[in-house]
Design an enzyme around this catalytic site. Structure first.
Site, PDB file in Angstrom:
ATOM      1  N   ASP A  54      22.745  49.085  42.267  1.00 55.73           N
ATOM      2  CA  ASP A  54      22.508  49.692  43.579  1.00 55.73           C
ATOM      3  C   ASP A  54      21.089  49.374  44.037  1.00 55.73           C
ATOM      4  OD1 ASP A  54      22.330  51.298  45.790  1.00 55.73           O
ATOM      5  OD2 ASP A  54      22.137  53.168  44.662  1.00 55.73           O
ATOM      6  N   ASP A 111      25.782  47.280  45.311  1.00 59.35           N
ATOM      7  CA  ASP A 111      25.887  46.526  46.564  1.00 59.35           C
ATOM      8  C   ASP A 111      25.552  45.051  46.333  1.00 59.35           C
ATOM      9  OD1 ASP A 111      23.000  46.482  46.543  1.00 59.35           O
ATOM     10  OD2 ASP A 111      23.087  48.548  47.262  1.00 59.35           O
ATOM     11  N   ASP A 163      37.996  37.617  45.189  1.00 61.08           N
ATOM     12  CA  ASP A 163      39.304  38.220  44.920  1.00 61.08           C
ATOM     13  C   ASP A 163      40.180  38.032  46.157  1.00 61.08           C
ATOM     14  OD1 ASP A 163      41.118  39.990  43.430  1.00 61.08           O
ATOM     15  OD2 ASP A 163      39.280  40.734  42.511  1.00 61.08           O
ATOM     16  N   ASP A 200      45.106  38.444  43.263  1.00 59.33           N
ATOM     17  CA  ASP A 200      45.516  39.767  42.829  1.00 59.33           C
ATOM     18  C   ASP A 200      47.038  39.947  42.895  1.00 59.33           C
ATOM     19  OD1 ASP A 200      44.450  42.653  42.418  1.00 59.33           O
ATOM     20  OD2 ASP A 200      45.864  42.901  44.059  1.00 59.33           O
ATOM     21  N   GLU A 252      46.500  36.658  38.775  1.00 56.53           N
ATOM     22  CA  GLU A 252      46.841  37.841  37.985  1.00 56.53           C
ATOM     23  C   GLU A 252      48.355  38.035  38.027  1.00 56.53           C
ATOM     24  OE1 GLU A 252      45.963  42.628  37.780  1.00 56.53           O
ATOM     25  OE2 GLU A 252      46.609  41.690  39.632  1.00 56.53           O
ATOM     26  N   HIS A 299      38.317  45.251  35.039  1.00 59.24           N
ATOM     27  CA  HIS A 299      38.063  46.525  35.746  1.00 59.24           C
ATOM     28  C   HIS A 299      39.256  47.474  35.693  1.00 59.24           C
ATOM     29  CE1 HIS A 299      40.335  44.037  38.401  1.00 59.24           C
ATOM     30  NE2 HIS A 299      40.540  45.055  39.211  1.00 59.24           N
ATOM     31  N   ASP A 300      40.376  47.036  35.151  1.00 62.31           N
ATOM     32  CA  ASP A 300      41.575  47.886  35.056  1.00 62.31           C
ATOM     33  C   ASP A 300      41.828  48.356  33.640  1.00 62.31           C
ATOM     34  OD1 ASP A 300      42.206  47.440  37.753  1.00 62.31           O
ATOM     35  OD2 ASP A 300      43.349  45.639  37.280  1.00 62.31           O
TER      36      ASP A 300
HETATM   37  C1  GLC Z   1      45.352  44.486  40.609  1.00 63.79           C
HETATM   38  C2  GLC Z   1      43.906  44.893  40.523  1.00 63.79           C
HETATM   39  C3  GLC Z   1      43.820  46.382  40.524  1.00 63.79           C
HETATM   40  C4  GLC Z   1      44.420  46.893  41.800  1.00 63.79           C
HETATM   41  C5  GLC Z   1      45.843  46.375  42.007  1.00 63.79           C
HETATM   42  C6  GLC Z   1      46.293  46.586  43.418  1.00 63.79           C
HETATM   43  O1  GLC Z   1      46.073  44.848  39.490  1.00 63.79           O
HETATM   44  O2  GLC Z   1      43.312  44.314  39.403  1.00 63.79           O
HETATM   45  O3  GLC Z   1      42.511  46.855  40.374  1.00 63.79           O
HETATM   46  O4  GLC Z   1      44.456  48.296  41.768  1.00 63.79           O
HETATM   47  O5  GLC Z   1      45.931  44.996  41.769  1.00 63.79           O
HETATM   48  O6  GLC Z   1      45.596  45.738  44.286  1.00 63.79           O
END
Ligand code: GLC
Length: 565
Positions: free
Chosen positions: A30, A38, A107, A207, A261, A337-338
């Site tokens: 930040d 940011d 992304d 994604d 992904e 991040h998931d």
């Molecule tokens: C992917 C992302 C996740 C998000 C989901 C919906 O799995 O990695 O963080 O919540 O898609 O966009």
């Protein structure tokens, strides 16, 4: 023709040789004291990224968004979220990265938008060309058009009172799914992709991209599927056509990488996307190895989680590395991040914190494929302990716990506490621990999500100052990978498949052979193979003194060694 002959992938390329670093902007740094990370905060840390030696940054969404799912619900694909800065800030970040030869991938979230996106607002008003931009169905307000479940818990349909129809959302109700059958939707998406590529980015992480094509007629799903409906939206009938169209009309004109992904994808299925003429992707995040510690019904089931077996893990990884290795380029990761923090999930974040974090790093950076490092992993950030749902921000954790309450599976948070503390996506989202300063040096003010209170010991500054730290181990592994083509392109051969503590493999390219031995346990383990060698050399170890030879000896808990044979 065999699959090898129809390979589209070049033998060598920058994205195969790269190490990628993933940034979750909200939690990274930040710079303006509002408690939220940011873009200028990232720019301040470009030197840090360069000193680690990474080649590519994957930036999680920074687009304008109401943030129901922290940016994965996009309101405007071409503007930057105010909290994160301006487009000029973003351009300055791109320049700063490129000045240090670090590439940037963005992304690409195009299975769905935010319900606040202009397209959805118009669609719900049945406004001309937008009427058909989303997946709308008739039906009485108390009966969804089919039985599909949302990934975040609850039904995948919400009734819209304005339009008097249901709309599909595979994720949160604020994330309506786009209708990819509509060629206008695809044209808009392609224009947007080209717009970003023309700004000079180096590719995309795509994604949930295997969900964009749904079975005709949207039939009910089997009730015994882990996620009801999944069979009708994962790898749907037009998925390869859509991806190929995107590739031909946009990406083919640029030197850009893509990583897709694809949850719920088998390894052969993933490989199909990497074959010429089938989609134009470079690599796939498949999650087979991430299911070893789920119960038999998947994540978020109350009775089973957390146990895993190394032999099963090896078998899954070897499937991707081994047989398919000629056609399949792997995206190597254990965290993002998931997911929970890797040292807490696959290592030991107590007694063997340092050894096990280094072992996991050794694994990720010595396999065949492109490694992905998730922020904070490089100095061993761990999970936190959540005491109540009030401490949680993650829409998925909240949705899953609500579902458990609604189905009567739990009556109190306490009953779901273990599950939440195992799976919550917020483990990965606590602020980056930069130093021992208040709030871990992440912000001057109250952070948007609580900082893990182990930051006094576990932080980047302390790790940088200690030459033996986890951070320096990552740095050495990255250097090694950059120096040795064998680590990138070499073949992979698994040794001792049935050993319950040791994970050992050989990477070979031309005359060079490297052996990696990992004692993935907190007990000593005897390594015995019958490999005949006279002069082995330790290239890297996570213990102060690992002997060059003998090779056959007892490996200490979480000992991880890379040898040249
Ligand atoms: C992917 C992302 C996740 C998000 C989901 C919906 O799995 O990695 O963080 O919540 O898609 O966009």
């Amino acid at each position: 023709m065999s699959r090898v002959e129809v390979l589209k992938q070049p033998d060598e390329s920058w994205w195969k040789e790269a190490v990628v670093y993933q940034i979750y902007p909200r939690s990274f740094n930040d710079s303006d004291g509002d408690g939220v990370g940011d873009i200028p905060g990232i720019t301040e840390k470009v030197e840090y990224l360069d000193s680690l030696g990474v080649d590519v940054v994957w930036l999680c969404p920074v687009y304008d968004s109401p943030n129901h799912d922290n940016g994965y619900d996009i309101r405007d694909y071409r503007s930057i979220l105010d909290e994160f800065g301006t487009m000029a800030d973003w351009e300055a970040l791109l320049d700063a990265l490129h000045a240090r030869d670090i590439r940037l991938i963005m992304d690409l979230v195009v299975n769905h938008t935010s319900n606040e996106h202009d397209w959805f607002q118009r669609s719900r008003q049945r406004d001309g060309e937008y009427e058909d931009y989303y997946i709308w169905r008739d039906g009485s307000p108390d009966e969804p058009p089919n039985n599909w479940e949302s990934v975040f818990g609850g039904p995948a349909w919400t009734y819209d009172d304005d339009r008097k129809q249901w709309y599909l959302h595979l994720f949160d109700e604020n994330q309506p799914d786009l209708n990819w059958r509509n060629s206008d939707v695809r044209e808009d998406i392609k224009e947007m992709i080209t717009w970003w590529l023309d700004k000079g980015i180096d590719g995309f992480r795509m994604d949930a991209i295997n969900f964009i094509s749904k079975t005709d007629g949207l039939p009910d799903g089997d009730l015994d599927e882990q996620l009801v409906g999944h069979q009708h939206y994962a790898h749907g009938p037009h998925i390869h056509d859509y991806l190929q169209e995107i590739y031909d009309d946009t990406l083919a004109n640029y030197d850009a990488m893509t990583v897709a992904e694809m949850g719920g994808t088998s390894i052969p299925q993933a490989a199909e996307y990497l074959v010429e003429g089938q989609s134009g992707l470079d690599m796939v995040f498949q999650f087979n190895h991430m299911s070893v510690d789920e119960g038999s019904d998947g994540q978020w089931t109350l009775d089973e989680w957390g146990e895993w077996d190394l032999t099963e893990f090896k078998e899954i990884v070897t499937d991707a590395q081994g047989e398919l290795a000629t056609t399949f380029w792997d995206a190597l990761f254990l965290g993002n991040h998931d997911l929970p923090r890797i040292v807490s999930r696959f290592g030991d974040d107590g007694a063997y914190h340092e050894e096990s974090a280094k072992l996991i790093a050794t694994f990720l950076l010595t396999l065949r494929g492109t490694p992905y490092i998730y922020q904070g992993e490089e100095f061993g950030m761990t999970n936190v302990e959540f005491d109540s749902l009030n401490q949680i921000d993650d829409v998925m954790t909240i949705g899953k716990v609500e579902e458990l309450f609604e189905t009567g599976s739990i009556d109190s948070f306490e009953e779901a506490r273990g599950l939440v503390n195992y799976w919550s996506r917020d483990h990965a989202r606590t602020p980056m621990q930069w130093s021992d300063a208040p709030n871990a040096g992440f912000t001057d003010r109250e952070p948007w999500l609580e900082v893990n209170d182990n930051y006094h010991d576990i932080n980047a500054e302390t790790a940088l100052a200690d030459e033996d730290s986890i951070w320096h181990h990552y740095r050495s592994l990255i250097d090694l990978r950059h120096e040795m083509d064998t680590l990138v392109y070499g073949t992979y051969e698994l040794l001792l498949p049935d050993h319950e503590q040791l994970y050992a493999y050989i990477r070979t390219l031309d005359e060079e052979q490297l052996l990696v031995v990992l004692n993935w346990s907190d007990e000593p383990a005897m390594f015995r193979t019958g490999i005949e060698t006279n002069d082995t050399e330790v290239l890297l170890s996570n213990y102060e003194s690992s002997p060059d030879s003998p090779l056959e000896r007892e490996f200490r808990p979480y000992e991880a060694v890379v040898y040249r044979l």
